[in-house]
Write a protein that holds these residues in place. Sequence first.
Motif, PDB file in Angstrom:
ATOM      1  N   LEU A  27       0.832  -1.210   0.000  1.00 32.27           N
ATOM      2  CA  LEU A  27       0.000   0.000   0.000  1.00 32.27           C
ATOM      3  C   LEU A  27       0.864   1.256   0.000  1.00 32.27           C
ATOM      4  O   LEU A  27       0.575   2.220  -0.711  1.00 32.27           O
ATOM      5  CB  LEU A  27      -0.941  -0.004   1.223  1.00 32.27           C
ATOM      6  CG  LEU A  27      -2.078  -1.037   1.178  1.00 32.27           C
ATOM      7  CD1 LEU A  27      -2.887  -0.995   2.467  1.00 32.27           C
ATOM      8  CD2 LEU A  27      -2.985  -0.790  -0.024  1.00 32.27           C
ATOM      9  N   ILE A  28       1.945   1.230   0.797  1.00 41.12           N
ATOM     10  CA  ILE A  28       2.824   2.411   0.863  1.00 41.12           C
ATOM     11  C   ILE A  28       3.516   2.640  -0.487  1.00 41.12           C
ATOM     12  O   ILE A  28       3.558   3.758  -1.002  1.00 41.12           O
ATOM     13  CB  ILE A  28       3.847   2.251   2.008  1.00 41.12           C
ATOM     14  CG1 ILE A  28       3.116   2.355   3.351  1.00 41.12           C
ATOM     15  CG2 ILE A  28       4.958   3.300   1.921  1.00 41.12           C
ATOM     16  CD1 ILE A  28       3.925   1.889   4.548  1.00 41.12           C
ATOM     17  N   GLY A  29       4.023   1.562  -1.089  1.00 36.66           N
ATOM     18  CA  GLY A  29       4.667   1.691  -2.403  1.00 36.66           C
ATOM     19  C   GLY A  29       3.705   2.194  -3.471  1.00 36.66           C
ATOM     20  O   GLY A  29       4.078   2.971  -4.346  1.00 36.66           O
ATOM     21  N   LEU A  79      15.763   0.745  -7.473  1.00 38.55           N
ATOM     22  CA  LEU A  79      16.810   0.806  -6.448  1.00 38.55           C
ATOM     23  C   LEU A  79      16.283   0.253  -5.119  1.00 38.55           C
ATOM     24  O   LEU A  79      16.999  -0.486  -4.418  1.00 38.55           O
ATOM     25  CB  LEU A  79      17.259   2.264  -6.276  1.00 38.55           C
ATOM     26  CG  LEU A  79      18.426   2.508  -5.321  1.00 38.55           C
ATOM     27  CD1 LEU A  79      19.712   1.922  -5.908  1.00 38.55           C
ATOM     28  CD2 LEU A  79      18.617   3.997  -5.048  1.00 38.55           C
ATOM     29  N   ALA A  80      15.039   0.572  -4.788  1.00 44.05           N
ATOM     30  CA  ALA A  80      14.440   0.054  -3.551  1.00 44.05           C
ATOM     31  C   ALA A  80      14.329  -1.470  -3.607  1.00 44.05           C
ATOM     32  O   ALA A  80      14.585  -2.156  -2.610  1.00 44.05           O
ATOM     33  CB  ALA A  80      13.067   0.690  -3.327  1.00 44.05           C
ATOM     34  N   ILE A  81      13.972  -2.007  -4.780  1.00 44.04           N
ATOM     35  CA  ILE A  81      13.904  -3.470  -4.929  1.00 44.04           C
ATOM     36  C   ILE A  81      15.291  -4.077  -4.694  1.00 44.04           C
ATOM     37  O   ILE A  81      15.455  -5.038  -3.929  1.00 44.04           O
ATOM     38  CB  ILE A  81      13.398  -3.866  -6.338  1.00 44.04           C
ATOM     39  CG1 ILE A  81      11.968  -3.371  -6.554  1.00 44.04           C
ATOM     40  CG2 ILE A  81      13.476  -5.388  -6.532  1.00 44.04           C
ATOM     41  CD1 ILE A  81      11.435  -3.620  -7.963  1.00 44.04           C
ATOM     42  N   TYR A  86      19.264  -6.937  -1.389  1.00 46.95           N
ATOM     43  CA  TYR A  86      20.644  -6.961  -0.920  1.00 46.95           C
ATOM     44  C   TYR A  86      20.716  -6.940   0.603  1.00 46.95           C
ATOM     45  O   TYR A  86      21.497  -7.673   1.224  1.00 46.95           O
ATOM     46  CB  TYR A  86      21.385  -5.757  -1.519  1.00 46.95           C
ATOM     47  CG  TYR A  86      22.820  -5.633  -1.100  1.00 46.95           C
ATOM     48  CD1 TYR A  86      23.781  -6.545  -1.564  1.00 46.95           C
ATOM     49  CD2 TYR A  86      23.234  -4.604  -0.254  1.00 46.95           C
ATOM     50  CE1 TYR A  86      25.098  -6.433  -1.185  1.00 46.95           C
ATOM     51  CE2 TYR A  86      24.561  -4.489   0.123  1.00 46.95           C
ATOM     52  CZ  TYR A  86      25.485  -5.409  -0.336  1.00 46.95           C
ATOM     53  OH  TYR A  86      26.791  -5.301   0.041  1.00 46.95           O
ATOM     54  N   LEU A  87      19.885  -6.102   1.235  1.00 48.16           N
ATOM     55  CA  LEU A  87      19.908  -5.968   2.700  1.00 48.16           C
ATOM     56  C   LEU A  87      18.988  -6.974   3.379  1.00 48.16           C
ATOM     57  O   LEU A  87      18.851  -6.957   4.599  1.00 48.16           O
ATOM     58  CB  LEU A  87      19.473  -4.547   3.106  1.00 48.16           C
ATOM     59  CG  LEU A  87      20.310  -3.387   2.552  1.00 48.16           C
ATOM     60  CD1 LEU A  87      19.637  -2.054   2.850  1.00 48.16           C
ATOM     61  CD2 LEU A  87      21.721  -3.419   3.133  1.00 48.16           C
ATOM     62  N   LYS A  88      18.325  -7.811   2.585  1.00 47.68           N
ATOM     63  CA  LYS A  88      17.338  -8.775   3.098  1.00 47.68           C
ATOM     64  C   LYS A  88      16.231  -8.075   3.888  1.00 47.68           C
ATOM     65  O   LYS A  88      15.717  -8.603   4.869  1.00 47.68           O
ATOM     66  CB  LYS A  88      18.021  -9.853   3.948  1.00 47.68           C
ATOM     67  CG  LYS A  88      18.976 -10.723   3.148  1.00 47.68           C
ATOM     68  CD  LYS A  88      19.293 -12.007   3.878  1.00 47.68           C
ATOM     69  CE  LYS A  88      19.935 -13.074   3.026  1.00 47.68           C
ATOM     70  NZ  LYS A  88      20.892 -12.627   1.998  1.00 47.68           N
ATOM     71  N   LEU A  92      11.105  -3.644   2.087  1.00 44.54           N
ATOM     72  CA  LEU A  92      11.581  -2.551   1.240  1.00 44.54           C
ATOM     73  C   LEU A  92      11.477  -2.941  -0.236  1.00 44.54           C
ATOM     74  O   LEU A  92      11.097  -2.130  -1.090  1.00 44.54           O
ATOM     75  CB  LEU A  92      13.027  -2.201   1.601  1.00 44.54           C
ATOM     76  CG  LEU A  92      13.674  -1.068   0.807  1.00 44.54           C
ATOM     77  CD1 LEU A  92      12.914   0.253   0.977  1.00 44.54           C
ATOM     78  CD2 LEU A  92      15.139  -0.871   1.231  1.00 44.54           C
ATOM     79  N   GLY A  93      11.806  -4.199  -0.512  1.00 40.05           N
ATOM     80  CA  GLY A  93      11.659  -4.702  -1.881  1.00 40.05           C
ATOM     81  C   GLY A  93      10.213  -4.620  -2.359  1.00 40.05           C
ATOM     82  O   GLY A  93       9.959  -4.262  -3.513  1.00 40.05           O
TER      83      GLY A  93
END
Length: 189
Positions: A27-29, A79-81, A86-88, A92-93
């Motif tokens: 929802l936020i994305g 970039l967020a994906i 990358y950061l697990k 965020l993905g």
Amino acid sequence: MNTPSHLILNLALLRRPVAPVMTWPILIGALIPDAAMFVFYAWARWQGLPESTIWSTAYYSQPWQDIFAVGNSMPLGLLAIALGYYLKRYWLGFVGASMVLHHLADLPLHHDDAHRHFWPLSSVRFISPVSYWDVDHLGRLGATLELVLVLVATVYLLPRLSTRFSQALLAAAAVLLTGAYLLLVRPQG
Ligand SMILES: [Zn+2]
């Protein structure tokens, strides 16, 4: 597309069948690309601008167009994906994936209000012949496409939502969008 349409479509396409279903990141994305527009509208009303000026002139002025470009940036969504992966931090993905899905849905449905989806790499705008609202640019076709997608997504989502409250919210949004659609496509004059 209308903001509630993005919320419904993105939930239908990205929500996972098992926990964590990622409802909030989705929802936020889905909201981020349009968030600056709500701030703009509140600002314009506060300035006392008439409704007609808000969407015909002020919307296209600087620095608002630069601000809108940020949320509508596909590179930022991608970039967020990548960062989420990358950061697990998978939430965020999902925020990034929902942003990009919003951008992809807007791409074929915006005419002269097209966004700079490739900011900051390029300021190119894809001017689609079809608008989701402008009846001078196939708006009835665009709005029909949008509503059909929303209604299919609503029918799919309704039995999958876990609370009566969220089901009622979804149904209310679908009714509201249908009402707005009928107002747009009714014969003018
Ligand atoms: Zn949008």
